[in-house]
Design a protein around this motif. Structure first.
Motif, short mmCIF file in Angstrom:
data_model
loop_
_atom_site.label_atom_id
_atom_site.label_comp_id
_atom_site.label_asym_id
_atom_site.label_seq_id
_atom_site.Cartn_x
_atom_site.Cartn_y
_atom_site.Cartn_z
N SER A 1 50.38 34.12 53.30
CA SER A 1 50.32 34.70 51.96
C SER A 1 50.78 36.15 51.96
O SER A 1 51.53 36.59 51.08
CB SER A 1 48.90 34.58 51.41
N ALA A 2 50.33 36.91 52.96
CA ALA A 2 50.74 38.31 53.06
C ALA A 2 52.25 38.41 53.27
O ALA A 2 52.91 39.29 52.68
CB ALA A 2 50.00 38.99 54.21
N ALA B 1 54.48 36.29 52.23
CA ALA B 1 55.12 35.94 50.96
C ALA B 1 55.12 37.13 50.01
O ALA B 1 56.14 37.44 49.37
CB ALA B 1 54.41 34.75 50.33
N HIS B 2 53.97 37.80 49.89
CA HIS B 2 53.91 38.97 49.02
C HIS B 2 54.91 40.04 49.48
O HIS B 2 55.60 40.66 48.65
CB HIS B 2 52.49 39.55 49.01
N ARG B 3 54.98 40.25 50.79
CA ARG B 3 55.89 41.27 51.31
C ARG B 3 57.35 40.94 50.98
O ARG B 3 58.10 41.81 50.48
CB ARG B 3 55.73 41.38 52.83
N LEU C 1 58.59 39.00 48.63
CA LEU C 1 58.87 39.06 47.20
C LEU C 1 58.89 40.49 46.69
O LEU C 1 59.65 40.83 45.78
CB LEU C 1 57.85 38.22 46.44
N LEU C 2 58.08 41.36 47.28
CA LEU C 2 58.16 42.78 46.95
C LEU C 2 59.48 43.37 47.41
O LEU C 2 60.08 44.21 46.72
CB LEU C 2 56.99 43.54 47.59
N LEU D 1 53.05 31.77 48.77
CA LEU D 1 52.03 32.72 48.30
C LEU D 1 50.62 32.18 48.49
O LEU D 1 49.69 32.93 48.78
CB LEU D 1 52.27 33.07 46.83
#
Length: 517
Positions: A32-33, A35-37, A39-40, A102
């Motif tokens: 999840s982390a 994925a966030h990275r 997409l950012l 995510l």
């Protein structure tokens, strides 16, 4: 903070089932982390372009500027940052894959393989169909090997868009040479050659290895390895190392005398002697240890009563002269430097620069050499481009900034152009060569000279000098930045996809031809 975080004492009290559950939970959290990275990163990338960025000619500079910021924020290389930007942008085209990512349901490795194997699909409707097929199965693919995973993805790419397959059968197009990181004085070279070329190369190495006398202490494989150095020097024979002055094969093979390779080292490294134990078969037999007779965990008193223990002697035995370094290839043991000098290599001490600035744009040979020995690599954060391929950069642009060691550093061509043309970037240089970089977002990153990291006893301090503040780069200057690309990044990606799809179509057409009788 994640709920499963526990200290060492609590971990010791956990049951096996609890440990397994915590591992699974942390695995989901890592996905999840990631994925966030990514997409950012995609959001950061998209902000550097207008809606018609694929048609703009200056997108390469904008891409590299964004990649530099991502590189610094992620503490990774520029190339890896650029790759993450491509993956992040691809995820915006795969919303269901991104959502599962995510949620921690699929791993980053699996996502990167999906992105890679579907990269040639250009029709958004077709891509959506392939995504629908994959997402239903991807949660069960976590344990597959890379090859099986690629095959599982390709099943659906082939069904919906055969021309989009990433064909591994065109392996010959991937031929090349890769040099891996040096470890303990040895660097691996991986060469992917055509079959006939590989046979010719192996034959040449073997002939060279067999050209020495029978008293040469090296094994056949060691001689084949050393033959690479002679070929690099432009020679097709290998010098014998038997040590006899009458040996007919003890002729110069250029590895020491005919090639200029800059090996940076402290003066103490020049006191070493060649190591005779680097040749021949490995031996762990009796007498091979310098500390034979003493247990590694015990201290044996000196028989003379001096109080010096065998452990102290053992540590002294292993105190070796400091190694040197070939930038980009890693450490070079002092004994190997000594062997090269014995083989005819010359040595030169780098002279400290003068106090006064030089009255010209280009630095003198002495100043340029000193700065290269101080910096060793490009001084942009996260860049390790070797000094031999870097430019002398005036920290404050000439003629306002002087040509001086305290106002000059090494930058590779990409980052030299970047500093000149990218808006919002700035740098400040200190007397010891430390550089403080500031990004357009206001974050600061510090780089120190390579010699300060590798040779602690060497001083990197140059004479102090007053320099004015540099003039900020205008936002429009990036549009005038020269580029070596014939196409911008978007067009280059489109060209690659078109070419690969055309190869696939040609392959299918050839496969479907009727067999002549």
């Amino acid at each position: 903070m994640f709920e499963g975080l526990v200290d060492s004492a609590s971990r010791a009290e956990m049951a096996d089932a609890e440990i397994d559950a915590a591992i699974a939970a942390w695995t989901d959290a890592i996905a999840s982390a990631s994925a966030h990275r990514l997409l950012l990163i995609a959001e950061k990338t998209s902000r550097n372009y207008d809606d018609d960025w694929e048609c703009q000619d200056d997108t390469e500079a904008a891409w590299n500027s964004a990649a530099a910021e991502v590189s610094l924020a992620s503490r990774i290389s520029h190339g890896r940052a650029s790759g993450d930007m491509e993956v992040g942008l691809a995820l915006t085209r795969l919303p269901r894959i991104a959502a599962a990512f995510l949620a921690g349901q699929i791993s980053e490795f699996l996502v990167r393989r999906i992105v890679h194997r579907t990269a040639n699909i250009q029709d958004t409707d077709v891509l959506a169909k392939v995504e629908d097929e994959i997402i239903e199965r991807a949660v069960y693919w976590g344990g597959l090997s890379k090859q099986k995973l690629d095959d599982a993805i390709d099943v659906w790419v082939d069904r919906h868009d055969p021309a989009a397959l990433r064909r591994t059968r065109a392996r010959v197009r991937d031929r090349g040479v890769t040099i891996t990181e040096s470890k303990e004085g040895v660097t691996e070279i991986i060469a992917r050659l055509k079959g006939p070329d590989a046979a010719l190369y192996w034959r040449r190495l073997t002939l060279m290895a067999q050209g020495v006398c029978p008293n040469d202490p090296r094994t056949l494989d060691q001689r084949r390895a050393d033959a690479h150095g002679a070929i690099g020097a432009g020679f097709f024979h290998l010098a014998c190392e038997c040590g006899s002055p009458d040996c007919a094969a003890a002729v110069d093979d250029g590895r020491g005398s005919h090639v200029v390779v800059h090996i940076y080292a402290e003066k103490a490294a020049l006191t070493a002697q060649p190591d005779p134990l680097t040749n021949g078969e490995n031996s762990d037999g009796p007498g091979s240890s310098a500390t034979e007779g003493c247990d590694d965990t015990e201290s044996c008193e000196d028989p003379e009563g001096s109080g010096v223990t065998a452990q102290a002697d053992r540590r002294a035995v292993h105190l070796r002269p400091p190694p040197g370094v070939i930038v980009g290839f890693g450490h070079v043991p002092a004994e190997e430097i000594a062997a090269r000098i014995a083989g005819g290599a010359s040595r030169r001490h780098v002279k400290a620069p003068g106090i006064e600035p030089q009255p010209r744009y280009r630095p003198s040979a002495a100043l340029d050499e000193w700065v290269r020995a101080r910096d060793l690599t490009c001084r942009f954060p996260q860049c390790d481009r070797p000094a031999a391929y870097a430019d002398f950069d005036h920290t404050v642009p000439w003629p306002v900034g002087p040509t001086h060691a305290s106002c000059g550093k090494l930058l590779c061509r990409q980052h030299h152009l970047a500093k000149t043309f990218w808006a919002g970037w700035s740098d400040v240089q200190h007397q010891d060569g430390t550089i403080v970089w500031t990004t357009p977002a206001g974050r600061t990153y510090t780089t120190r000279p390579g010699s300060a990291l590798l040779f602690p006893s060497v001083s990197t301090v140059s004479a102090p000098i007053d320099t004015p503040a540099p003039v900020p780069t205008s936002a429009d200057k990036i549009r005038t930045m020269p580029t070596r690309r014939k196409r911008n990044r978007a067009r280059a990606i489109g060209y690659r996809i078109k070419a690969e799809r055309a190869l696939n179509d040609a392959y299918v057409a050839e496969r479907n031809k009727p067999t002549p009788f």
